[in-house]
Design an enzyme around this catalytic site. Structure first.
Site, PDB file in Angstrom:
ATOM      1  N   ARG A  27       0.817  -1.223   0.000  1.00  0.00           N
ATOM      2  CA  ARG A  27       0.000   0.000   0.000  1.00  0.00           C
ATOM      3  C   ARG A  27       0.852   1.275   0.000  1.00  0.00           C
ATOM      4  O   ARG A  27       0.509   2.263   0.671  1.00  0.00           O
ATOM      5  CB  ARG A  27      -0.966  -0.020   1.189  1.00  0.00           C
ATOM      6  N   ARG A  31      -3.448   6.723   0.851  1.00  0.00           N
ATOM      7  CA  ARG A  31      -3.963   7.918   1.515  1.00  0.00           C
ATOM      8  C   ARG A  31      -2.962   8.675   2.369  1.00  0.00           C
ATOM      9  O   ARG A  31      -3.199   9.839   2.696  1.00  0.00           O
ATOM     10  CB  ARG A  31      -5.167   7.525   2.386  1.00  0.00           C
ATOM     11  N   ARG A  40      -7.481  11.584  -5.359  1.00  0.00           N
ATOM     12  CA  ARG A  40      -8.707  10.955  -4.851  1.00  0.00           C
ATOM     13  C   ARG A  40      -9.814  11.976  -4.562  1.00  0.00           C
ATOM     14  O   ARG A  40     -11.003  11.609  -4.576  1.00  0.00           O
ATOM     15  CB  ARG A  40      -8.406  10.148  -3.591  1.00  0.00           C
ATOM     16  N   ASP A  76      -7.462  -3.048  -6.507  1.00  0.00           N
ATOM     17  CA  ASP A  76      -8.037  -3.647  -5.304  1.00  0.00           C
ATOM     18  C   ASP A  76      -8.296  -5.126  -5.602  1.00  0.00           C
ATOM     19  O   ASP A  76      -8.654  -5.472  -6.729  1.00  0.00           O
ATOM     20  CB  ASP A  76      -9.360  -2.951  -4.945  1.00  0.00           C
ATOM     21  N   TYR A 153     -15.080 -12.147   0.769  1.00  0.00           N
ATOM     22  CA  TYR A 153     -15.803 -10.890   0.518  1.00  0.00           C
ATOM     23  C   TYR A 153     -17.052 -11.133  -0.337  1.00  0.00           C
ATOM     24  O   TYR A 153     -18.102 -10.528  -0.116  1.00  0.00           O
ATOM     25  CB  TYR A 153     -14.901  -9.878  -0.186  1.00  0.00           C
TER      26      TYR A 153
END
Lengths: 349, 349
Positions: A27, A31, A40, A76, A153
């Site tokens: 990652r 962010r 973003r 993702d 998921y």
């Protein structure tokens, strides 16, 4: 053996002597970087994944700041689910939500056998664009979720603490559960092949939730299909990394797994992982395993831990060592902390 | 050695031959039972913990339904935090919330050194009332959270996925972190002593989040104070069980820990736990480790897994084995599934 002409990460993954210690961060595009937040602020997360230009841009952002040995394509693990017929959204602060959770044979039969090139080609395009921005010694990493983790998921319809629906399907309708994993495995194989064709030099398979099953259930229901995907990925001619998630319990089950690199969570000592993997007959390169939460610590503490890990890896006489965090970087990671990590690592003798 | 006059759980914990296989379930008093929900519909959770009558009532409920070898007092590991000056509430579906999170020396200095008898005597009263309802062969278990796990809630002000504030305090203000663990340890020792005085025959220390640290940090910052609490608890004359949370990573660090029982999460095979514990020199009784999520499975699957665990424990030649789930029962556990577990266990030869 050594081959200084190979990219350092590839050499380390192959058990050869790299020209320098390879390092990247799970990652690393994300962010915690203001330049990522700037992108973003203009597009939704899923839209960002679907735009080759923007995905390549954010993938390259950390490489402009830091002296890294690899880029991992910004995407993702649930992107392929959208090509199978589920809709992916992100609730604010709640993580991913997938429509049409798969909880029955009927749900399974409604899923599509995605065509990787047609349905997921934008990821390949992003890889090609990113690669054009890399130095020749930098590795372009493609990735996918491992079948069980993606399935979890798809069954829950998002994240879960207790995996209630996953277990319900596994124990009550094992054939549906197996059918779902088979479908994901097929799509994943095509997806990884497309990524390599587009320029990925190495592949990583994330099995973040593998540790949520008992060892016996993992071995019976999950390991065979996971082995199949990894074996296929290796036929593509690139080294493959498997991340079995938190804890080392899973490592007891990995006998016979042919893989190049095992990525080690920070909650496991490299020494413990190495010991168990050797006991079950796996001589692999290890990746890891700085605690990503450590990066809030003062500079001296961060530097000391980097040295500790490098020293541990050296003393273990690993087949190879790729420095990384033991799990993804977090949004509150101070960007300057990665500079200390890399600086300390480059100075280590 | 054997002592058939001992309670089965106590005999197994002491490494003696029990008169029968002891079994109980973590969170056996709880929301999966309609009779528990009936009580809870009238009082808040915290109020229930504070009422000796109601706490004893719900503690005894599962023993009326099932042939169990132990009762564990109905309470919460965060109850002592209320005696140190925090307010405990439960957000709907969000888990516990503690007021006044401890994130600085000033926050720490405002905490009170709770008086176990004066401030937490209601737990002792509940133990005494419960014990009056037990058969002489049933064990009354008292418990507390281990210092690190309690501290993690006190610092975060509730649960956490990433333990950001915990790590911040640990790495930036290690003296405050250590001071908090010391205070919790002192209060916990008094609290456990009060429980034994009130009738607890055995004690359990829950360290659910111990696995969230690196092995090195656990060993440096957490293990010494945890050892102190366990050592003190054993001077009270009762066997002590330590639950180190998910994963077996922590077991590599437990050399020198003097404890009677280690409770094993379901994500670890008993065989792996036993192997590692023996390697670090711990010959202890193991507790566990049925997957609590398995209880949604069909009867035959549940029965088979019970046999698998009993057989594994026997083949390992453990010092002792207390059958349990590997983590707490969940609200959607079908009550009849526990009947199958106990029936299969009693029939096992």
């Amino acid at each position: 053996m050594s081959d200084l002409s190979l990219k350092p990460l590839i050499a380390a993954a192959r058990g050869l002597t790299p020209s320098r210690q390879p390092v990247w961060f799970m990652r690393q595009a994300g962010r915690y970087l203001p330049e990522y937040r700037a992108v973003r602020s203009k597009v939704e997360f899923v839209e960002l994944c679907r735009s080759p230009e923007l995905a390549a841009e954010v993938t390259l952002q950390p490489l402009r700041r830091y002296d890294l040995d690899a880029a991992i394509i910004f995407s993702d693990i649930l992107v392929p689910c959208t090509a199978m017929g589920q809709t992916l959204t992100f609730d604010k602060g709640e993580g991913p939500v997938l429509s049409h959770p798969v909880r029955s044979a009927a749900d399974l039969s409604r899923l599509k056998r995605a065509d990787a090139v047609r349905d997921l080609g934008y990821v390949g395009d992003a890889i090609a664009k990113t690669k054009a921005g890399l130095r020749s010694d930098q590795t372009m990493i493609g990735f996918a979720g491992a079948p069980f983790t993606v399935a979890s998921y798809m069954i829950e319809g998002g994240g879960s603490k207790t995996f209630t629906e996953v277990k319900r399907l596994l124990f009550k309708e094992p054939a549906v559960f197996a059918g779902l994993l088979d479908l994901i495995a097929e799509v994943t194989c095509d997806y990884l092949a497309m990524q390599v064709k587009s320029g990925a030099d190495a592949l990583m398979l994330f099995d973040t939730w593998a540790g949520q099953l008992t060892g016996a259930d993992y071995r019976s229901f999950v390991l065979p299909v996971t082995k199949r995907v990894i074996a296929y990925a290796r036929t593509l001619g690139v080294p493959v990394t498997y991340f079995p998630g938190q804890g080392i319990d899973r490592m007891f089950e990995l006998a016979g797994l042919e893989v190049d690199v095992i990525s080690v969570d920070w909650r496991t000592r490299l020494a413990s992982a190495s010991k168990i993997l050797r006991e079950v007959g796996l001589e692999v390169t290890l990746q890891g395993n700085l605690d990503p939460q450590l990066l809030v610590a003062p500079e001296q503490v961060v530097r000391q831990r980097v040295r500790d890990i490098l020293l541990e890896a050296r003393q273990l006489g690993l087949k190879g060592h790729i420095f990384n965090v033991g799990h993804g970087l977090l949004p509150h990671t101070p960007p300057e902390s990665l500079t200390w990590v890399i600086d300390e690592l480059r100075a280590f003798r």
